[in-house]
Design an enzyme around this catalytic site. Sequence first.
Site, short mmCIF file in Angstrom:
data_model
loop_
_atom_site.label_atom_id
_atom_site.label_comp_id
_atom_site.label_asym_id
_atom_site.label_seq_id
_atom_site.Cartn_x
_atom_site.Cartn_y
_atom_site.Cartn_z
N CYS A 160 1.45 -6.64 2.23
CA CYS A 160 1.41 -5.41 1.44
C CYS A 160 0.00 -4.86 1.33
O CYS A 160 -0.94 -5.58 0.98
CB CYS A 160 1.99 -5.68 0.05
SG CYS A 160 2.07 -4.22 -0.99
N CYS A 214 -2.23 -5.10 -8.63
CA CYS A 214 -1.14 -6.09 -8.61
C CYS A 214 -1.74 -7.47 -8.30
O CYS A 214 -2.61 -7.58 -7.44
CB CYS A 214 -0.11 -5.72 -7.55
SG CYS A 214 1.31 -6.83 -7.49
N CYS A 229 9.64 7.12 -6.73
CA CYS A 229 9.17 5.75 -6.78
C CYS A 229 7.86 5.73 -7.56
O CYS A 229 6.91 6.43 -7.19
CB CYS A 229 8.96 5.20 -5.37
SG CYS A 229 8.35 3.51 -5.30
N CYS A 259 1.12 -10.43 -2.19
CA CYS A 259 1.95 -10.47 -0.98
C CYS A 259 1.12 -10.09 0.24
O CYS A 259 0.47 -9.05 0.27
CB CYS A 259 3.15 -9.52 -1.13
SG CYS A 259 4.20 -9.93 -2.55
N CYS A 290 7.45 1.71 2.16
CA CYS A 290 7.42 0.45 1.42
C CYS A 290 6.27 -0.44 1.92
O CYS A 290 6.11 -0.67 3.10
CB CYS A 290 8.75 -0.26 1.59
SG CYS A 290 8.85 -1.81 0.69
N GLU A 320 -0.19 5.59 -7.41
CA GLU A 320 0.53 6.51 -6.54
C GLU A 320 2.02 6.51 -6.86
O GLU A 320 2.58 5.51 -7.29
CB GLU A 320 0.30 6.17 -5.07
CG GLU A 320 -1.13 6.45 -4.65
CD GLU A 320 -1.41 6.11 -3.19
OE1 GLU A 320 -2.37 6.67 -2.64
OE2 GLU A 320 -0.68 5.29 -2.61
#
Length: 357
Positions: A124, A117, A110, A121, A338, A97
Amino acid sequence: MAEKLLVKKDITSFSLDELKEYITGTGEKAFRAVQVYEWIHKKLVYSFDEMSNIPKSLRERLCNECFIESVRIAGKQVSKDGTAKFLMELPDGNKVESVLMKYRHGNSVCISTQAGCRMGCRFCASTVGGLIRNLAPSEMLGQVYCIQRATGERVSNVILMGIGEPLDNYDNVIRFIKMLSGSSGINISQRNITLSTCGLVENLIKLAGEGLAITVAVSLHAPYDSLRQKIMPVARKYSISGIMDACRYYIEKTGRRITFEYSIMDGINDGEENAIKLARLLKGLNCHVNLIPLNPVNGRMGSRPGTAGIQQFKLMLEKKHINVTIRREMGSDIDAACGQLRNKDKGGKLHESICEK
């Protein structure tokens, strides 16, 4: 014997020097490589057929041996604040995305640097599926190019803060930045490029020697190790002291200020004690703190403090002479803010390949 299958070359990932070597290897002059490069990276064409000043014989050879398109827009959502989230499909079917944010000073995009990933985290959304693979330079460039084509408007700022950890895809990311900022391409100033990282120490030190003028944003999220390890599993490998040493080296080597991102979570990393520890950690450093009110993600760690608590945290840092701002929230209603990037199909199912640092 079966005929060997020809694997087409990813020409969009070629540097100009590599393209010159390839084009002259076909018997053509080097200036043809400059023309082809500008068609791809400045005029943003979709196919070799659009290269009107390139001989037909060379266009046919390029078509047979190479490909241009690496990314296509598979979906789009627009927020009530005008932020647009694009679902980008890669050649192998994986999806990432990208987010377009419009400001008075220009359009910011962005982008994602990995499909998935592995940083893990806990707050997230995009860590859910783990790491699938790294993105090629063409796939990162393609996100910017697709959005610029779709809007008909120039992109002036690029942020590597979407799906993935940029420094975990180091070589491809460095090539992407150099191509994005090159005068033969769309020539986005390196000062308008921001790279966000969890703080992979050895690669942050390596980045300092690249001679780039980009902005580096380190995802800190805690002022001491034991808390950071609860929030970010990668902190078990990289201590805060190690990250701070790398940041000092980066600042000294480049002369560039570093941004520290701090996603503030109610009852976890907020409050006076954490503010004092954070100020002490950053004292005397050429830096800026970007406070990020935690965006809601079902099933992930933490919740957002109240507005008064966030403002108080900011005030406590400012009293300790720390430069700090609170990030403006954009696109949260379409899960584009975010920490929210991931993709759901129309039935609400999470695509496991969609993850974010």
